[in-house]
Scaffold this active site. Sequence first.
Site, PDB file in Angstrom:
ATOM      1  CG  HIS A  58      -1.693   1.196   1.485  1.00  0.00           C
ATOM      2  ND1 HIS A  58      -3.061   1.250   1.337  1.00  0.00           N
ATOM      3  CD2 HIS A  58      -1.325   2.454   1.887  1.00  0.00           C
ATOM      4  CE1 HIS A  58      -3.491   2.466   1.624  1.00  0.00           C
ATOM      5  NE2 HIS A  58      -2.454   3.205   1.971  1.00  0.00           N
ATOM      6  CD  GLU A  59       1.997   3.543   3.721  1.00  0.00           C
ATOM      7  OE1 GLU A  59       2.388   4.632   3.255  1.00  0.00           O
ATOM      8  OE2 GLU A  59       0.922   3.409   4.324  1.00  0.00           O
ATOM      9  CG  HIS A  62       0.498   6.245  -0.621  1.00  0.00           C
ATOM     10  ND1 HIS A  62      -0.648   6.767  -1.173  1.00  0.00           N
ATOM     11  CD2 HIS A  62       0.104   5.605   0.523  1.00  0.00           C
ATOM     12  CE1 HIS A  62      -1.685   6.475  -0.407  1.00  0.00           C
ATOM     13  NE2 HIS A  62      -1.256   5.764   0.622  1.00  0.00           N
ATOM     14  CG  ASP A 161      -4.263   6.839   1.937  1.00  0.00           C
ATOM     15  OD1 ASP A 161      -3.281   7.564   2.191  1.00  0.00           O
ATOM     16  OD2 ASP A 161      -4.186   5.600   1.867  1.00  0.00           O
TER      17      ASP A 161
END
Length: 291
Positions: A58-59, A62, A161
């Site tokens: 997930h990170e 980004h 987010d």
Amino acid sequence: MKWSVKVARVSGIDVKIHITFLLLLTWIGWANYRNGGMPAAQEAVLFILALFACVLLHEFGHAFAARRYGIKTPDITLLPIGGLARLERMPDKPVQELVVAIAGPMVNVVIALILLIFTGAVGDLKNIVNFSARGANPVADLISINIILVIFNMVPALPMDGGRVLRALLAMRMNHARATQIASTIGQGIAFLFGLWGILSGNLMLILIAVFVYMGASQEAAMAQMKSVTQNILIRDAMITKFVCLYEHSLLQEGIEALLKTSQHEFPVLNLNGDVSGVITRNHIIAGLQA
């Protein structure tokens, strides 16, 4: 971040684990060992590692989205409450911030879809939505948790987010500082509700998340306000152009008076000819006063 240990480097990004994350793994392993022995402990720890692998991806979502706009990510740190990708800066354009913010949750959507399609978990959809059936199928549990990550991260509360998505959408219609202020206020309100829910339910993790969200929203608002105030100010407008000088024959009292009357921390020291012979600092003056 202090108390973090580097464990890997992927595509120029350091992957770090905070010491508290290791404590979380130890606690989960010990709790399950007491209830079901070593097999239960191993299964629980492996599941948590799989979960945080999803958080790490997930990170990276980004980070890779930010890289498209020339923004580097020095490191990603795993914490008990999630992951933190430390971007050098946030995108200035609302559309870019929208893309960077939504990239993380989209990674979890993709993970859930891949697990559904390629592991045969489609037949266990009832376990995915039935949280009382947790543990019946670890894959179904992992899919459900990825879905929860998407829903939770899209809560419109800065610095989550969803809060960044909200700010990006607002910034398309108003200035960035105003958009941040509105998103921050909403985030603080949601953090208060999280905290109240955590207190009433006795959920310590929810209380920690509430504190994190509240403080993060406050910092975002302060940074946006500072950026708005200083964006049109030139460096020369903030420079000190008039310096108080001291002389080699000046008394210590004169140095103390200069220190109190000005914002200087360093004072040029001139000789009888007006040439600079050295510099005396605030610490030197204080040390002289103490002596």
